[in-house]
Design a protein around this motif. Structure first.
Motif: not given
Length: 153
Positions: A13-22
């Motif tokens: 979830l942390i990886i997805i939350i950090i990378t998703s916007p870009i």
């Protein structure tokens, strides 16, 4: 075990939350914007649309690889299997990091050297590109710095 699954879920979830916007914004601007992304500098056959789409695809691939690796690394596996997974992840990550660094430099050259200078992009694309390139450069620096620190050891 349950605690291992919870840790993997939180990590994912942390990886997805950090990378998703870009990743989402790169795909959005690359596939939907028509203000400047189709313009290409004279001596390059790559435009900002290709930059956005390839950047998003490589980032998505890396996120998938990290999540897949995290899910496969387990306390139930042998050390050699976990070591093999980590070794593969490090090699693919290093190659991807080098490619992404070169790709982001190319994107910066196209943007700051051509599109920004000639005022081709609308305000939204220009602002997003400016900010995202700086964030990507910082992430590339961190990734390459970590990669070369490992090599020294």
């Amino acid at each position: 075990t349950d605690s291992e699954r919870i840790i993997k879920l939180i990590f994912t979830l942390i990886i997805i939350i950090i990378t998703s916007p870009i990743i989402i914004c790169d795909f959005y601007f690359g596939l939907n914007d028509k203000s400047c992304v189709e313009e290409a500098p004279n001596k390059l056959s790559i435009n900002l649309q290709a930059y956005f789409v390839v950047s998003a695809a490589v980032s998505l691939f890396m996120v998938g690889l990290i999540i897949l690796s995290a899910c496969n690394i387990s306390t139930n596996n042998t050390d050699s299997k976990n070591g093999c997974i980590l070794c593969l992840l490090e090699w693919v990550s290093a190659i991807s990091n080098i490619f992404h660094t070169i790709w982001n430099i190319l994107g910066g050259v196209i943007f700051w050297g051509f599109a920004y200078k000639n005022n081709l992009c609308n305000k939204n694309v220009s602002t997003y590109l400016f900010v995202s390139l700086i964030i990507k450069y910082i992430m590339n620096y961190v990734g390459l710095n970590n990669m070369f620190k490992k090599e020294k050891k």
